[in-house]
Design a protein around this motif. Structure first.
Motif, mmCIF file in Angstrom:
data_model
loop_
_atom_site.group_PDB
_atom_site.id
_atom_site.type_symbol
_atom_site.label_atom_id
_atom_site.label_comp_id
_atom_site.label_asym_id
_atom_site.label_seq_id
_atom_site.Cartn_x
_atom_site.Cartn_y
_atom_site.Cartn_z
ATOM 1 N N LEU A 159 3.165 3.205 -8.293
ATOM 2 C CA LEU A 159 1.879 2.848 -8.886
ATOM 3 C C LEU A 159 0.801 2.550 -7.838
ATOM 4 O O LEU A 159 -0.337 3.022 -7.967
ATOM 5 C CB LEU A 159 2.053 1.638 -9.825
ATOM 6 N N PRO A 160 1.106 1.803 -6.762
ATOM 7 C CA PRO A 160 0.059 1.486 -5.778
ATOM 8 C C PRO A 160 -0.460 2.675 -4.992
ATOM 9 O O PRO A 160 -1.431 2.532 -4.240
ATOM 10 C CB PRO A 160 0.759 0.487 -4.833
ATOM 11 N N VAL A 161 0.149 3.847 -5.154
ATOM 12 C CA VAL A 161 -0.323 5.020 -4.416
ATOM 13 C C VAL A 161 -1.781 5.327 -4.755
ATOM 14 O O VAL A 161 -2.547 5.777 -3.901
ATOM 15 C CB VAL A 161 0.578 6.244 -4.714
ATOM 16 N N TYR A 162 -2.182 5.046 -5.991
ATOM 17 C CA TYR A 162 -3.567 5.346 -6.364
ATOM 18 C C TYR A 162 -4.546 4.490 -5.566
ATOM 19 O O TYR A 162 -5.667 4.925 -5.255
ATOM 20 C CB TYR A 162 -3.770 5.164 -7.876
ATOM 21 N N VAL A 163 -4.145 3.267 -5.216
ATOM 22 C CA VAL A 163 -5.002 2.409 -4.379
ATOM 23 C C VAL A 163 -5.137 3.018 -2.987
ATOM 24 O O VAL A 163 -6.239 3.078 -2.421
ATOM 25 C CB VAL A 163 -4.419 0.984 -4.277
ATOM 26 N N VAL A 164 -4.026 3.477 -2.435
ATOM 27 C CA VAL A 164 -4.039 4.108 -1.111
ATOM 28 C C VAL A 164 -4.962 5.325 -1.122
ATOM 29 O O VAL A 164 -5.790 5.506 -0.214
ATOM 30 C CB VAL A 164 -2.614 4.523 -0.693
ATOM 31 N N LEU A 165 -4.864 6.151 -2.141
ATOM 32 C CA LEU A 165 -5.698 7.354 -2.228
ATOM 33 C C LEU A 165 -7.173 7.008 -2.408
ATOM 34 O O LEU A 165 -8.046 7.612 -1.778
ATOM 35 C CB LEU A 165 -5.220 8.230 -3.385
ATOM 36 N N SER A 166 -7.452 6.037 -3.258
ATOM 37 C CA SER A 166 -8.833 5.635 -3.507
ATOM 38 C C SER A 166 -9.496 5.097 -2.240
ATOM 39 O O SER A 166 -10.621 5.482 -1.894
ATOM 40 C CB SER A 166 -8.884 4.579 -4.612
ATOM 41 N N GLU A 167 -8.787 4.215 -1.531
ATOM 42 C CA GLU A 167 -9.344 3.660 -0.297
ATOM 43 C C GLU A 167 -9.439 4.723 0.796
ATOM 44 O O GLU A 167 -10.333 4.664 1.640
ATOM 45 C CB GLU A 167 -8.490 2.484 0.187
ATOM 46 N N THR A 168 -8.544 5.705 0.759
ATOM 47 C CA THR A 168 -8.613 6.805 1.723
ATOM 48 C C THR A 168 -9.867 7.633 1.511
ATOM 49 O O THR A 168 -10.520 8.057 2.474
ATOM 50 C CB THR A 168 -7.368 7.701 1.606
ATOM 51 N N VAL A 169 -10.233 7.852 0.246
ATOM 52 C CA VAL A 169 -11.463 8.589 -0.047
ATOM 53 C C VAL A 169 -12.672 7.866 0.538
ATOM 54 O O VAL A 169 -13.531 8.481 1.191
ATOM 55 C CB VAL A 169 -11.642 8.775 -1.574
ATOM 56 N N HIS A 170 -12.733 6.563 0.358
ATOM 57 C CA HIS A 170 -13.846 5.785 0.904
ATOM 58 C C HIS A 170 -13.845 5.820 2.440
ATOM 59 O O HIS A 170 -14.906 5.901 3.069
ATOM 60 C CB HIS A 170 -13.772 4.341 0.409
#
Length: 258
Positions: free
Chosen positions: A105-116
């Motif tokens: 589940l936390p992978v989406y946080v990693v991806l979102s912050e990576t985009v920023h």
């Protein structure tokens, strides 16, 4: 791992950040741009540090390059760690309704912050081109360094996320630790200004080695210290494996507490 679910979470997370504002998703680009302008233009005039001894003599821009190369990475790391710590609480309303793995589940946080991070880094690269910065192929080391950084954030965040289910103060504790951690990392200052024994303590800081690796690849055109990076990878993988192992043993309790 349900990638469709992760991608949807990531997309929704990027949308929700500024959904109530008039400019909406434009803030995803505006905020990093403003930060880059502040860090490069304002700090270069205030500090005026020359880093010729570390590589390229960038004159008035030396401190800006030194600062931003570490600060962008830190901001992404700190945000990823803090948000993953709270991810089970943030998604508690879905965990009981949607079939999902708690550990991916936390992978989406990693991806979102990576985009920023990529957006901010893109503006930083434009700035470097504008000041006629000399790039080398060593800059490609930023990719594995960043992956190591996010792996560390994921492992620490997952550990704290599990603990936070049973101890609600963990979120606040992580916030305090992140603040202290920032000032124990030579991001806004140069490590060699510290007393010798303090430098030895700072060397135990895992993010210190990541910052050194980023700056070595960018400023001096050198490969990172592979042993330090390798130790961080092994530590992160081991910590993540332990966290997932313990989390699976406690999964029923975690879902009940949420």
């Amino acid at each position: 791992m349900n990638w469709n679910l992760i991608v949807n979470f990531t997309r929704q997370d990027l949308i929700d950040r500024h959904s109530a504002s008039m400019l909406g998703a434009a803030w995803t680009f505006i905020l990093p741009l403003i930060n880059i302008l502040i860090f490069t233009l304002v700090f270069s005039n205030i500090m005026g540090m020359r880093l010729g001894g570390l590589g390229q003599d960038l004159g008035r821009w030396g401190y800006s390059v030194y600062l931003v190369s570490g600060l962008l990475a830190w901001n992404c790391f700190a945000a990823t760690l803090s948000r993953i710590t709270q991810v089970f609480h943030d998604k508690a309303h879905l965990i009981g309704k949607v079939r999902m793995s708690l550990w991916t589940l936390p992978v989406y946080v990693v991806l979102s912050e990576t985009v920023h991070y990529l957006i901010a880094t893109g503006f930083f690269m434009i700035f470097l081109i504008a000041i006629d910065f000399h790039f080398t192929w060593s800059l490609l080391w930023w990719i594995p360094i960043f992956l190591c950084q996010q792996l560390l954030a994921y492992a620490l965040g997952m550990t704290c996320a599990i603990l936070s289910v049973f101890m609600r103060d963990i979120g606040q504790i992580v916030g305090v630790v992140v603040q202290l951690w920032f000032w124990l990392t030579p991001i806004v200052y140069v490590a060699n200004i510290l007393p010798g024994f303090i430098q030895q303590l700072v060397a135990l800081n895992p993010f210190y080695h990541l910052v050194l690796a980023y700056r070595a690849a960018l400023i001096t055109g050198e490969a990172p210290h592979l042993l330090s990076i390798g130790v961080l990878v092994v530590f992160s993988v081991a910590l993540l494996a332990i966290a997932i192992f313990v989390g699976r043993k406690l999964e029923r309790d975690i879902r009940d507490f949420l």
